[in-house]
Design a protein around this motif. Sequence first.
Motif, short mmCIF file in Angstrom:
data_model
loop_
_atom_site.label_atom_id
_atom_site.label_comp_id
_atom_site.label_asym_id
_atom_site.label_seq_id
_atom_site.Cartn_x
_atom_site.Cartn_y
_atom_site.Cartn_z
N SER A 156 2.41 7.11 -0.59
CA SER A 156 2.63 7.21 0.84
C SER A 156 1.34 7.45 1.59
O SER A 156 0.45 8.15 1.12
N THR A 157 1.22 6.83 2.78
CA THR A 157 0.06 7.09 3.62
C THR A 157 0.35 8.20 4.61
O THR A 157 -0.42 8.44 5.53
N ILE A 161 -0.18 11.49 5.53
CA ILE A 161 -1.21 12.37 5.02
C ILE A 161 -0.92 13.82 5.30
O ILE A 161 -1.72 14.70 5.01
N MET A 208 -8.33 15.30 9.99
CA MET A 208 -8.20 16.51 9.21
C MET A 208 -8.39 17.77 10.07
O MET A 208 -8.22 18.87 9.61
N SER A 256 -13.32 5.43 8.75
CA SER A 256 -13.58 6.61 7.93
C SER A 256 -13.82 7.82 8.81
O SER A 256 -13.42 8.93 8.49
N SER A 300 -10.51 8.97 10.02
CA SER A 300 -9.81 9.70 8.96
C SER A 300 -10.31 11.13 8.87
O SER A 300 -9.53 12.06 8.66
N ARG A 344 0.83 -1.21 0.00
CA ARG A 344 0.00 0.00 0.00
C ARG A 344 0.87 1.26 0.00
O ARG A 344 0.56 2.23 -0.69
N ILE A 369 -0.94 7.03 8.22
CA ILE A 369 -1.92 5.98 8.52
C ILE A 369 -1.66 4.75 7.66
O ILE A 369 -2.43 4.42 6.76
N HIS A 379 -1.86 1.15 6.33
CA HIS A 379 -2.95 0.19 6.50
C HIS A 379 -2.82 -0.94 5.49
O HIS A 379 -2.19 -0.79 4.45
N LEU A 402 2.60 13.71 2.05
CA LEU A 402 2.05 14.58 1.02
C LEU A 402 2.56 16.00 1.15
O LEU A 402 2.79 16.68 0.15
#
Lengths: 457, 149
Positions: B56-57, B59, B126, B119, B122, B51, B65, B67, B92
Amino acid sequence: MTKLVAVTACPTGIAHTYMAAEALDQAAKGKDIEMKVETQGSVGAENELTAEDIREAHAVILAVDTNVDEERFAGKNIIRVGVSEAIKNADGLIDRAVNMEEKSTEEHDEQVSKQEKNEGKGFYKHLMNGVSFMIPLIVAGGLLMALSFAFGVKDSPEEGSLPFYLNEIGGLAFSMMVPVLAGFIAYSISDKPGLAPGLVAGLIADEVGTGFLGGIIGGFLAGYVALAIKKYFKVPKNLEGLMPVLIIPLLATLITGLSLFYVINDPVAAMMTGLENWLQSMSGANAILLGLILGGMMAIDMGGPVNKTAYAFASGLLASELFGPMAAVMAAGMTPPLGVWLATVFVKNKFNPEQREAGKAAGVMGISFITEGAIPFAAADPFRVIPALVVGSATAGALTMAFDVLLRVNHGGVFVLFIGDAVTNVFLYALAIAIGAIVTALLVALFKRKPEQVTEA
Amino acid sequence: MELKELLKKEHVLLDLDANSRDESLDELIKVMQNTGVVEDAAVYKEAVLNREAEGSTGIGFGVAIPHGKSTGVSEPGLAFARLTNEIDWQSLDGNPVTSVFMIAIPEEQAGNEHLQILSQLSRKLMHEDFRQKLQDASSSDELLAALEA
């Protein structure tokens, strides 16, 4: 106030989809802009955009790393970015979207209404989906059976021989035809949970002898029952995971299956007996009229109860040395696929590419007296195509009786013409079939509209 | 199912001393292996790395994160680590990572309730005040309370 809509989606659909959605929501709130974000994550689409949302939106932001259906946004301002762009720079995206030129909703409305027309009101879309999955089975099965006839049709092929197996394989492919038709009609209506009940409904339709028309009814029934359960059957939250794998398939299969057996089985059996008695009473009457009726019956449901009754009636008369009705029945069974084949050749624009290919196979099945070759066309547009097929077949049936053609075998299509004593008045017989096929083709061309849904090849 | 069923107390590492992305992943996998969430560490880690290879996770905002959905996972789980050292995660926004949420999902998962929980998490990530709470938590209880809020 400016209104925006967005869709977010990422390959895994676990985290980024939602973070992007949240980032867009937050940024919009900060700028006092109305924003609705649809998330397409692994739990399916949430907060779905309605047609009204889209219509009113100034612009559409697609922050997606997967394929999403963009047709519904036709004619709108669209910004396409990766999902990470929305997480990183939601503010900038919204500024960009807001600063896009105002577009009138006219173009969007026009595009959408065009799509709606193309898709046909659901009904044809679901039918086409079923038909499209069924076509390969009919083509493969029909051509294999035709090939087995080519080895000789006077006697049934010897068990274990190549033609025997070809015929077996073809027959098995045909036995999947109605289940797959019904299954994928249901799948189109209610997605995966509808598939199992749909397949079973198709098997039952076959079992009770209702042919593809019964399959269509069963498929729609299964699909809408599954959809209704999904919508109205509420379970405690911790059992929700069981809905698509256990509850919907179980209940939908049960309800559809029982209704088919209780509601359709008996009337169909009664109808077949009634038809048989009626035909018996007709057999002394005018031969041409009998040919006309038998011919029409062959094309009404192609493999369904009416067709089977006509075929069994004519086959039964062979034992009484009455060979005319058999000739009428076979001719009438050959004209539907031959007719649609001619139609696909001469009026190409009324068929989608898939159907044009199926048309070629239908031609081969037509000369082999495999009436099923016409089913993809009849099933896709029953109200327009079946009447055309019936008139063409009735014409062929009446003509063979008028020409006094006799046929001593009950299968084989064009291949029996090579057997000396199987058929009398061969040339007139061929003429009757050709006229019937041309009548069918002309009427199909006349009745049928341009494709309801252009399936991209 | 609630968040705290996913994020067991043993899954919270408030001061993890790791020097690389891989090291932090290994530590988090280990704690989930101890509680039986992860059955086959190697298989699960492969899914996680795959993944990461897709993108890249990390964020941004110092959060990653990682997973994976894998047959090496026996039940859905979530683990959290706050790092004493900043780690590069090719995020990011280019900033190094200080908080890691690791998500483990079994390959065969009929229900999707845990996905909804993830979700929601997630979405929370933010929000700056939520991230601040993650930074400020002085015990795993405090951290869980912040998550549940």
